[in-house]
Design a protein around this motif. Structure first.
Motif, PDB file in Angstrom:
ATOM      1  N   GLN A  82      50.337  61.333   0.729  1.00 38.27           N
ATOM      2  CA  GLN A  82      50.495  61.823   2.137  1.00 38.27           C
ATOM      3  C   GLN A  82      51.475  61.078   2.947  1.00 38.27           C
ATOM      4  OE1 GLN A  82      49.429  64.992   2.779  1.00 38.27           O
ATOM      5  NE2 GLN A  82      48.227  64.950   0.724  1.00 38.27           N
ATOM      6  N   ILE A  83      52.173  61.474   3.558  1.00 33.84           N
ATOM      7  CA  ILE A  83      53.053  60.969   4.589  1.00 33.84           C
ATOM      8  C   ILE A  83      52.240  60.040   5.717  1.00 33.84           C
ATOM      9  CG2 ILE A  83      54.847  61.122   6.335  1.00 33.84           C
ATOM     10  CD1 ILE A  83      55.847  63.356   4.880  1.00 33.84           C
ATOM     11  N   GLY A  84      52.571  58.747   5.725  1.00 32.90           N
ATOM     12  CA  GLY A  84      51.728  57.884   6.717  1.00 32.90           C
ATOM     13  C   GLY A  84      50.465  57.527   6.492  1.00 32.90           C
ATOM     14  N   ALA A 135      42.746  51.272   0.582  1.00 36.20           N
ATOM     15  CA  ALA A 135      42.602  52.422  -0.227  1.00 36.20           C
ATOM     16  C   ALA A 135      41.726  53.637   0.489  1.00 36.20           C
ATOM     17  CB  ALA A 135      41.605  52.179  -1.251  1.00 36.20           C
ATOM     18  N   CYS A 136      42.486  54.761   0.792  1.00 35.38           N
ATOM     19  CA  CYS A 136      41.841  55.887   1.608  1.00 35.38           C
ATOM     20  C   CYS A 136      40.505  56.368   0.719  1.00 35.38           C
ATOM     21  CB  CYS A 136      42.805  56.902   1.626  1.00 35.38           C
ATOM     22  SG  CYS A 136      43.975  56.656   2.559  1.00 35.38           S
ATOM     23  N   GLU A 137      39.696  56.426   1.460  1.00 39.13           N
ATOM     24  CA  GLU A 137      38.325  57.115   1.229  1.00 39.13           C
ATOM     25  C   GLU A 137      37.514  56.642  -0.111  1.00 39.13           C
ATOM     26  OE1 GLU A 137      38.016  61.401   1.349  1.00 39.13           O
ATOM     27  OE2 GLU A 137      39.575  61.533   2.966  1.00 39.13           O
ATOM     28  N   GLY A 176      38.591  52.291   2.805  1.00 38.74           N
ATOM     29  CA  GLY A 176      38.527  53.274   3.676  1.00 38.74           C
ATOM     30  C   GLY A 176      37.248  54.179   3.559  1.00 38.74           C
ATOM     31  N   ILE A 177      36.894  54.382   4.599  1.00 39.64           N
ATOM     32  CA  ILE A 177      36.226  55.788   4.624  1.00 39.64           C
ATOM     33  C   ILE A 177      36.807  56.904   4.822  1.00 39.64           C
ATOM     34  CG2 ILE A 177      34.025  56.726   6.084  1.00 39.64           C
ATOM     35  CD1 ILE A 177      33.065  54.226   6.613  1.00 39.64           C
ATOM     36  N   ASN A 178      37.695  56.918   5.831  1.00 42.98           N
ATOM     37  CA  ASN A 178      38.750  57.919   5.976  1.00 42.98           C
ATOM     38  C   ASN A 178      40.211  57.601   5.321  1.00 42.98           C
ATOM     39  OD1 ASN A 178      39.606  56.601   7.871  1.00 42.98           O
ATOM     40  ND2 ASN A 178      39.592  57.946   9.511  1.00 42.98           N
ATOM     41  N   ASP A 179      41.152  58.592   5.714  1.00 40.84           N
ATOM     42  CA  ASP A 179      42.477  58.166   5.319  1.00 40.84           C
ATOM     43  C   ASP A 179      43.157  57.161   6.203  1.00 40.84           C
ATOM     44  OD1 ASP A 179      42.113  60.176   3.473  1.00 40.84           O
ATOM     45  OD2 ASP A 179      43.331  61.748   4.168  1.00 40.84           O
ATOM     46  N   LEU A 180      43.338  55.718   5.787  1.00 40.25           N
ATOM     47  CA  LEU A 180      43.798  54.913   6.361  1.00 40.25           C
ATOM     48  C   LEU A 180      45.370  55.011   6.671  1.00 40.25           C
ATOM     49  CD1 LEU A 180      42.164  51.890   4.466  1.00 40.25           C
ATOM     50  CD2 LEU A 180      41.256  52.986   6.486  1.00 40.25           C
ATOM     51  N   LEU A 181      45.867  54.897   7.722  1.00 41.03           N
ATOM     52  CA  LEU A 181      47.006  54.760   8.518  1.00 41.03           C
ATOM     53  C   LEU A 181      47.716  53.618   7.567  1.00 41.03           C
ATOM     54  CD1 LEU A 181      47.073  55.638  12.222  1.00 41.03           C
ATOM     55  CD2 LEU A 181      48.016  57.076  10.435  1.00 41.03           C
ATOM     56  N   VAL A 182      49.030  54.078   7.248  1.00 42.38           N
ATOM     57  CA  VAL A 182      50.051  52.795   6.675  1.00 42.38           C
ATOM     58  C   VAL A 182      50.779  51.951   7.830  1.00 42.38           C
ATOM     59  CG1 VAL A 182      52.244  52.379   5.638  1.00 42.38           C
ATOM     60  CG2 VAL A 182      50.869  54.340   4.787  1.00 42.38           C
ATOM     61  N   ASP A 215      43.867  46.753  13.626  1.00 41.43           N
ATOM     62  CA  ASP A 215      44.004  48.223  13.203  1.00 41.43           C
ATOM     63  C   ASP A 215      43.694  49.083  14.504  1.00 41.43           C
ATOM     64  OD1 ASP A 215      44.152  50.383  11.278  1.00 41.43           O
ATOM     65  OD2 ASP A 215      42.469  49.295   9.935  1.00 41.43           O
ATOM     66  N   THR A 216      43.850  50.311  14.004  1.00 40.79           N
ATOM     67  CA  THR A 216      43.678  51.328  15.226  1.00 40.79           C
ATOM     68  C   THR A 216      42.042  51.984  14.875  1.00 40.79           C
ATOM     69  OG1 THR A 216      44.205  53.627  15.386  1.00 40.79           O
ATOM     70  CG2 THR A 216      44.801  53.019  13.424  1.00 40.79           C
ATOM     71  N   PRO A 217      41.660  52.253  16.085  1.00 47.36           N
ATOM     72  CA  PRO A 217      40.345  53.090  15.896  1.00 47.36           C
ATOM     73  C   PRO A 217      40.111  54.160  14.947  1.00 47.36           C
ATOM     74  CG  PRO A 217      40.634  52.446  18.281  1.00 47.36           C
ATOM     75  CD  PRO A 217      41.847  52.293  17.472  1.00 47.36           C
ATOM     76  N   ASN A 218      41.250  54.933  14.734  1.00 55.20           N
ATOM     77  CA  ASN A 218      41.482  55.939  13.868  1.00 55.20           C
ATOM     78  C   ASN A 218      40.976  55.524  12.504  1.00 55.20           C
ATOM     79  OD1 ASN A 218      42.061  57.694  16.025  1.00 55.20           O
ATOM     80  ND2 ASN A 218      44.003  57.303  15.772  1.00 55.20           N
TER      81      ASN A 218
END
Length: 296
Positions: A71-73, A216-218, A240-246, A278-281
């Motif tokens: 995935q991009i990003g 590592a995402c998810e 990562g719990i969700n998809d982590l931003l690069v 990091d970002t809250p996302n």
């Protein structure tokens, strides 16, 4: 996930379109010696539009392909299986797809793994040719070496399945930093992937009580979460719990790993690095039943 479903095309993509995104065929000559790269690429282009992704990799099996698309990003990878006949015509497409134990046996016939260096203490593993991932991993390597640890640098071409699984059996290993791409079932190596089921099967061989900080995402979801916490009995595990931003996630994870190496309490250090960099996302998990001090 919606972005996964949108990636699968219901009609063929015109093979005359030139994709800017690389389609990389993972080397397994015994399976695709009768194929040309153009033929494999053409089949992939019938299934996905490579331009929708950061990178596309293909593993060729005797009667099917597995397409890995990034995935991009984000530090996210997903899989599609394409079944074909003897004429190399597509029969069916399975999406999403998870590698089976039988798939993994075809990729690696090895029954057991041996530690290449009994003095190894820290693994730094970064399989992608990405400047951010490589830079933060090198930063972790330098921090560990400065503290006197014996570091195994598994970067790019060295970041193989065999190298990772072999070094994770080393008797003095205490730390493992991973920066790459993943999903709840598996994480990427330069030559393929490693599945949670493989790690579970190594119970009793894998080195226990290791601090694992993974970009590592998810991967903080089952089955990978239970595998790391219960089967490999990790000292501390972050992923990562969700998809982590690069970018932000890489910086936060490297900060946390360096703080751990420096001897700071790991739970609080991880939270501090997350809030600072990091970002809250990005949603992370941090767990483990071992000491909060690295290597103890």
């Amino acid at each position: 996930m919606n972005h996964l479903l949108l990636a699968v095309l219901t009609s063929a993509v015109c093979c005359s379109v030139v994709n800017a995104t690389e389609i990389r065929i993972l080397e397994q000559p015994k399976f695709h010696s009768l194929w040309t790269q153009a033929e494999i690429t053409a089949m992939v282009q019938q299934v996905i539009n490579a331009e929708d992704f950061r990178e596309v990799r293909v593993q060729v099996f005797p009667r099917f392909l597995v397409i890995q698309f990034f995935q991009i990003g984000y530090h996210r990878v997903d899989f599609i299986r394409v079944n074909f006949n003897q004429k190399h015509e597509i029969i069916t497409v399975q999406s999403p797809y998870a590698y089976t134990a039988e798939d993994l046996k075809l990729l690696d016939q090895r029954d057991s793994y041996a530690c290449p260096d009994n003095d190894a203490q820290v693994i730094a593993f970064a399989p992608n040719n990405d400047s951010i991932e490589q830079a933060v991993t090198l930063d972790v390597i330098q921090a560990a070496e400065a503290k006197g640890y014996k570091v195994v640098s598994l970067l790019k071409a060295q970041a193989t399945r065999l190298n990772y699984l072999s070094y994770m059996t080393c008797p003095h290993l205490i730390g493992n930093f991973y920066d790459g791409d993943s999903n709840p079932q598996s994480f990427i190596t330069v030559d393929g992937l490693i599945n949670a089921s493989e790690l579970s099967a190594m119970k009793g061989i894998f080195r226990y009580h290791v601090t694992n900080i993974w970009v590592a995402c998810e991967a903080f979801n089952d089955p990978m979460y239970s595998t790391l916490i219960n089967d490999t009995q990790t000292q501390k595990y972050a992923a990562g719990i969700n998809d982590l931003l690069v970018g932000p996630s890489d910086q936060a994870a490297a900060c946390a790993m360096k703080a751990a190496i420096a001897g700071q309490p790991m739970t609080q250090s991880f939270q501090d690095c997350y809030h600072q960099l990091d970002t809250p996302n990005d949603k992370w998990g941090f767990d483990g039943h071992g000491s909060d001090i690295f290597g103890q």
